[in-house]
Design an enzyme around this catalytic site. Structure first.
Site, PDB file in Angstrom:
ATOM      1  CD  GLU A  49       1.737   1.184  -7.374  1.00  0.00           C
ATOM      2  OE1 GLU A  49       1.407   0.909  -8.012  1.00  0.00           O
ATOM      3  OE2 GLU A  49       3.096   0.779  -6.704  1.00  0.00           O
ATOM      4  CG  ASP A  60       7.396  -1.039   0.605  1.00  0.00           C
ATOM      5  OD1 ASP A  60       7.100  -1.217   0.058  1.00  0.00           O
ATOM      6  OD2 ASP A  60       7.592   0.124   0.722  1.00  0.00           O
TER       7      ASP A  60
END
Lengths: 270, 410
Positions: A49, A60
C-alpha cells in the site's frame, strides 16, 4: 487487470493471511521509496500500500502526518508517485499495489487522467480515504473501467445499510478500520474485530483486510487467524522516520520488522 | 452581478431551498469524510432534522438567543461615517454587541442545545481568531459540557486574550503545531479528535463548512442575522436595503446576513482577505483566486498548488485566515448572485481606525474588511442608497495586533 483477486485466491488456497504493508511514497525522499517497496515484498509483504502524501491528512495520526510532511517537503506529487510505481513494476510484475490517499490531489491531477495513468503504471487498487460511496462516482467507475479496483473502508460505525451499499461498489478487497480513530492510534480489540468480520462476511464475498492499530507481530498474528489480510502502516512508517538520514539502516530495520510480522502471521495459521 | 428581479421568485426558483438531501449546493458541498465519520454525520443530520420540527427545541433556542445572547442585535445607522463619505447611508448590523462579542455565539448556542438533545457530554471546536472557541467554551460552561478547543499555535500567539478567556471558562485549549499552525490545521486536529471520540463528543464546527449537514445547519443558526436586519431596515427606512456587505473567511456571518435576502433585489458583496495583496500570494482569497477542490468534508473553492496540496494563507485577521470557504458561497459565486472581492490588511486597518474614531465603535479586524469595502463603495453611491454592513465582531481582541503593527508595545 488487477492482481488483487488472483493473489488473494492464491493465498486462500495456501491457507495464509495476506500481509499488507503501508509506506508513504516519497518519505523521506523519492530515492528511497522504490528500494523500500522491493525490500517490503522480499521480506514477506503480499500487497503493497503506497500512500499519496496530502497536506491535510485528517484521517491519519501523527506518524503518517509527519511522513506526509517529509514527502511533500521533498517535492513528492501524485505524478511522481505513479512514476515510482512504474519503476517498481520493471522488476516486480507480481506483487499487487494499492494507492491510498485523499481525493483532492487525485482531482487536481484530473480523475480521468489519473485512472488511466494509474492503470498504465501498474496500480491494482485505489483507496480514497475521504470519498464515501455517496460521492464515489465518477472516480470509482473510471477506475473499474481501467481494471483498477476501488477499495473502500468499513468502520465500527458503519451501519448495516451502509455496509451493503459499500460492498456493492467495492472491489479487490474491503478494508475494515478496526478502531474509532486515526491511523496508528491505540491498539484494537481483537475479539470485537472478529465479531464484526462475521457480519461483514455475510455482506460480501470479497476478502476482508483489517488495519488501523496493528502495532506489532503479536497483534498481526492474532488478526491473521481470521482476517484475509492484515494492514500494518504507522509501525513501519515510524521506523522509516527514525532512520530517515540512514537509508541502509532503514531498509534493514524495515525488512527485519516486516519479516517478523510475516513469521508471526504464518505461525498463527500453522 | 445580480440582475434586478421583475417579479418575486417562485418556490422552485428560490435560492433559499438548498442544499439537496446529500448536502449539495449545485456541484459544491456534499460529504467527503472517512467512513468512520459517516455514521456520526448521518446521526447528526437526523437529530438536527428532528430539532427543526421540535417546538420545545425551537422555543428554548429563541429564549436563549434573547436572554443569553442578547438578540435581536441592533441595526445602527452610522450617521457620521455616512456624512463623511458623502454617499450611501451605511447601517451596521451590530453582531459585536452579542454576548461574547461576535456572531459566533448564535451557532455555538444552537449546536450546544442540539448536542444536549443527542446526549453528548463533550464539545470540541476549532478556532482561528478565538471567537468561535470563546463562544463554544461559553455555551459549554452554560450547559455543563466538557470542552476542548483546538487552535493553531500561530493563532495562540496572535490571540492571547481569547485563549485566556477560554481557559477562564473552563475549556482546555490545545495548541496545534502541524502544517501552517492556523485555522485549517486546527480543523484537521478537531476532526481527528472527533473520529476517536464519536460516542460522547459533539464537534461544534464554527463556520458554514464541513460535511453535510454542517454548512446548512450553521447557516440556519445564523440566519437570524438577516431576518432581523430585514425587519429592522423596513422599520427604519420603509424599504429593503440596496446592498449588503460582509467579510468572508469560512463565510458564516456573510451567509447569516445574506440568506434572508437571496431572493430579493438586493446586491450582495462578500469581502475576502486580500492580505498583503493578491499579487504577493500572501492572502486568503479562496473564492477570488482559488479553484474547486475537496477539503474538510466538502467540495468548495480552495487555495491549493498545482498538485492539489493546500496552500498556506495569510491575513492580518486570524478569523479570515483559511484556505477554503463554505460551499454555499462557492455556489453563490458560480451563479453570480454574490459579488466576491478582496480588501488588503492595510485597508482593513484603516477602516478599523476610521470607524473607531468616527462612530466610537471598535470593529474586529475581520469585520473591518467589510467596512473597508463599504468605504470604497459608498462615495460612488447616491444618498438614497442603503447599505448594511455586518459588523460581525468587536475589536477588543485585536488591539494587540493593531498595536504591534504600529510598533507599540502594550
Amino acid at each position: 487487470m488487477s492482481r488483487l483477486a488472483p493473489v488473494f485466491k492464491e493465498l486462500k488456497r495456501a491457507g495464509r493471511s495476506a500481509l499488507v504493508t503501508y509506506i508513504t511514497a516519497g518519505d523521506p525522499d523519492g530515492s528511497v521509496s522504490v528500494p523500500l517497496m522491493h525490500a517490503l515484498a522480499k521480506a514477506g509483504a503480499d500487497v503493497l500500500e503506497l500512500g499519496v502524501p496530502f497536506s491535510d491528512p485528517t484521517a491519519d495520526g501523527p506518524v503518517i502526518q509527519q511522513a506526509c510532511e517529509r514527502a511533500l517537503a521533498a517535492g513528492t506529487t501524485l505524478g511522481k508517485v505513479l512514476a515510482m510505481v512504474k519503476e517498481f513494476r520493471r522488476t516486480d510484475s507480481h506483487t499487487p499495489l494499492v494507492l491510498m490517499g485523499y481525493l483532492n490531489p487525485m482531482e487536481a491531477f484530473g480523475i480521468e487522467a489519473f485512472a488511466g495513468a494509474a492503470a498504465d503504471a501498474g496500480v491494482d487498487g485505489v483507496i480514497t480515504v475521504d470519498m464515501p460511496p455517496e460521492e464515489a462516482e465518477p472516480l470509482a467507475g473510471l477506475l473499474k473501467a481501467k481494471g483498477v479496483d476501488p477499495v473502500f473502508l468499513l468502520a465500527p460505525t458503519t451501519s448495516g445499510a451502509r455496509l451493503d451499499r459499500i460492498c456493492e461498489i467495492a472491489s479487490g478487497f474491503v478494508y475494515y478500520v478496526a478502531l474509532k480513530g486515526v491511523t496508528g492510534a491505540a491498539s484494537l480489540d481483537v475479539q470485537d474485530v472478529q465479531q464484526r468480520l462475521q457480519v461483514i462476511r455475510r455482506a460480501t464475498h470479497l476478502p476482508v483486510g483489517v488495519g488501523f492499530g496493528v502495532h506489532d507481530a503479536q497483534s498481526a498474528a492474532k488478526l491473521a487467524q481470521f482476517a484475509d489480510a492484515v494492514v500494518v502502516g504507522s509501525a513501519i512508517v515510524n521506523r522509516i522516520g527514525e532512520h530517515q538520514s540512514a537509508p541502509r539502516e532503514m531498509l534493514t530495520q524495515v525488512s527485519g520488522f516486516v519479516h517478523s510480522l510475516r513469521q508471526a502471521m504464518d505461525a498463527a495459521r500453522a | 452581478m445580480s440582475q434586478p428581479l421583475e417579479k418575486p421568485r417562485t418556490f422552485t426558483e428560490s435560492l433559499r431551498h438548498l442544499p439537496d438531501a446529500g448536502g449539495h449546493f449545485g456541484p459544491y458541498g456534499g460529504r467527503f469524510v472517512a467512513e468512520t465519520l459517516m455514521g456520526p454525520v448521518e446521526e447528526l443530520q437526523a437529530a438536527y432534522e428532528r430539532c427543526c420540527r421540535d417546538m420545545d427545541f425551537q422555543g428554548q433556542l429563541r429564549r436563549d438567543l434573547r436572554d443569553f445572547v442578547g438578540r435581536p442585535s441592533p441595526l445602527y445607522f452610522a450617521e457620521h461615517l455616512s456624512t463623511q463619505l458623502k454617499g450611501a447611508r451605511i447601517y451596521l448590523k451590530r453582531e459585536d454587541l452579542n454576548h461574547t462579542g461576535a456572531h459566533k455565539i448564535n451557532n455555538a448556542l444552537g449546536q450546544a442545545l442540539l448536542a444536549k438533545r443527542m446526549g453528548k457530554t463533550r464539545l470540541i471546536a476549532e478556532t482561528g481568531a478565538g471567537q468561535h472557541g470563546v463562544a463554544t467554551a461559553t455555551v459549554a460552561a452554560r450547559f455543563g459540557f466538557e470542552c476542548v478547543v483546538y487552535m493553531g499555535s500561530e493563532d495562540i500567539q496572535r490571540q492571547a486574550v481569547n485563549v485566556y478567556r477560554m481557559r477562564l471558562l473552563g475549556a482546555t485549549v490545545i495548541p496545534v503545531t502541524s502544517g501552517s499552525r492556523t485555522l485549517k490545521d486546527a480543523l484537521n486536529e478537531a476532526m481527528r479528535d472527533w473520529v476517536a471520540h464519536v460516542d460522547d463528543t459533539f464537534y461544534v464546527i464554527g463556520t458554514v463548512a464541513g460535511p453535510h449537514p454542517y454548512p446548512m445547519m450553521v447557516r440556519d443558526f445564523h440566519a437570524c442575522i438577516g431576518e432581523e436586519a430585514r425587519g429592522q431596515m423596513l422599520a427604519a427606512e420603509g424599504r429593503l436595503p440596496d446592498s449588503l456587505i460582509a467579510c468572508v473567511g469560512g463565510g458564516s456571518n456573510a451567509i447569516g446576513l445574506f440568506h434572508a435576502f437571496l431572493d430579493d433585489d438586493v446586491k450582495l458583496y462578500g469581502v475576502e482577505a486580500g492580505g498583503a495583496g493578491l499579487h504577493t500570494g500572501k492572502h486568503a482569497a479562496s473564492l477570488t483566486v482559488g479553484r474547486p477542490g475537496v477539503l474538510h468534508g466538502n467540495r468548495t473553492y480552495l487555495l491549493e498548488d498545482e498538485a492539489g496540496q493546500i496552500r498556506e494563507t495569510h491575513s492580518i485577521s486570524a478569523g479570515l485566515d483559511y484556505p477554503g470557504v463554505g460551499p454555499e458561497h462557492a455556489w453563490l459565486k458560480e451563479i453570480g448572485r454574490v459579488n466576491y472581492d478582496t480588501v488588503t490588511d492595510e485597508e482593513a486597518l484603516q477602516a478599523f481606525h476610521r470607524l473607531t474614531r468616527t462612530e466610537g465603535i471598535m470593529p474586529a479586524l475581520e469585520s473591518s474588511h467589510a467596512l473597508a469595502y463599504a468605504m470604497k463603495l459608498a462615495p460612488a453611491m447616491p444618498q438614497e442608497h442603503l447599505i448594511i454592513v455586518n459588523l460581525s465582531g468587536r475589536g477588543d481582541k485585536d488591539i494587540q495586533t493593531v498595536a504591534s503593527r504600529e510598533g507599540i508595545t502594550l
